[in-house]
Scaffold this motif. Sequence first.
Motif, PDB file in Angstrom:
ATOM      1  N   ILE A  73      41.980  40.115  53.114  1.00  9.42           N
ATOM      2  CA  ILE A  73      41.628  38.697  53.338  1.00  9.42           C
ATOM      3  C   ILE A  73      42.878  37.815  53.307  1.00  9.42           C
ATOM      4  N   ILE A 102      41.470  35.191  59.917  1.00  9.45           N
ATOM      5  CA  ILE A 102      40.345  34.843  59.057  1.00  9.45           C
ATOM      6  C   ILE A 102      39.337  33.951  59.789  1.00  9.45           C
ATOM      7  N   ALA A 136      37.184  30.813  53.679  1.00 13.68           N
ATOM      8  CA  ALA A 136      38.585  30.673  53.275  1.00 13.68           C
ATOM      9  C   ALA A 136      39.052  29.239  53.526  1.00 13.68           C
ATOM     10  N   ASP A 160      33.279  28.544  44.282  1.00 10.78           N
ATOM     11  CA  ASP A 160      33.436  29.930  43.833  1.00 10.78           C
ATOM     12  C   ASP A 160      34.479  30.020  42.714  1.00 10.78           C
ATOM     13  N   ASP A 161      34.325  31.004  41.847  1.00 12.24           N
ATOM     14  CA  ASP A 161      35.305  31.274  40.779  1.00 12.24           C
ATOM     15  C   ASP A 161      35.606  30.021  39.974  1.00 12.24           C
ATOM     16  N   GLU A 196      28.910  34.765  37.600  1.00 15.58           N
ATOM     17  CA  GLU A 196      29.388  35.935  38.342  1.00 15.58           C
ATOM     18  C   GLU A 196      29.791  37.052  37.391  1.00 15.58           C
ATOM     19  N   TRP A 201      26.996  43.652  38.249  1.00 19.94           N
ATOM     20  CA  TRP A 201      26.628  45.064  38.256  1.00 19.94           C
ATOM     21  C   TRP A 201      25.385  45.342  37.420  1.00 19.94           C
TER      22      TRP A 201
END
Length: 277
Positions: free
Chosen positions: A78, A87, A119, A179-180, A239, A261
Amino acid sequence: WAKVDGKNRWASYDPERNAREIARITLSHAMPAALEHEEFYVDYQPIVSLSDGALLGVEALVRWAHPEFGRLGPDRFIGLAEETGLIVPLGLWVLETACRQAMKWHDADRAPFVSVNLAARQVAEPGLVADVSAIIERVGIPPSSLQLELTESAIMGTTGEPLSALRRLVDMGVRIAIDDFGTGYSNLAYLRHLPVHALKVAGSFVAGLRAGAAESVDARIVTALVSLAHTLRLDVIAEGVETGEQAELLTRIGADSAQGWLYAKPGPPEDVEPWLR
Ligand code: C2E
Ligand code: MG
Ligand code: MG
Ligand code: MG
């Protein structure tokens, strides 16, 4: 490798670094043809409600089935795609692929939203709104079933034209998630004026949540982030949830939904099907 740039510059590099650099250049050059030959594919990871465990949506995560190097994760390519600009078409391909997949799931009576990473370079692209709305129309997905994920750095630097692009997407009904969240630099005064719907709390904070460690620094940070998000009337997606203890703590803290997970690893569309029932 002295010939690579003709100035003998490579001769002073250590061989491992040299090999990594060659691999980067090789991948970078191979990407346009790889996009054309459909070597990229998308995995999906469930996002579930913390209150009842129901499937709310899926995050689309791109991978590369490289004919020689095998399956490559996004961390391998990426960044390169951002450097070369690939991208932009790659991101649109992921978006269209993910929207088409979501529409297949919409035939069932559950209709999970699909969350697609954008992005910084894509946000800065003048054609973004036209490209996204063309895909939405072509695929026929309800805009409210699409969420776009931007990192803090991609979104905080957004002023003027890119910011109005995000506003137009939101006016169309698309959701925006940061995000994040917590790992970058966020200007809170600025955040209140952004057309954002959700914060995704970075897995690095969730990783520090353990039972009996309710007062850990990470637990306090997550508590603060959730409270901030809710003050701004934003949803919270945690997350990187790997354990039941983390899910329990997050529920107690008041996070709305989770991904990780513990619930499911990213996988092919078939892996999501059991979640639809
Ligand atoms: P992200 O958007 O923050 O995606 C979450 C990452 O966490 C994914 O890594 C996912 O596989 C991983 N993950 C999920 N659950 C767990 C867990 O319980 N524990 C741990 N340790 N990790 C978990 P992945 O798939 O390697 O993607 C890495 C990053 O690459 C993404 O981070 C995103 O920033 C970027 N990326 C992926 N697909 C795209 C795309 O289509 N476009 C763009 N621009 N970026 C993408
Ligand atoms: Mg993401
Ligand atoms: Mg993330
Ligand atoms: Mg990330």
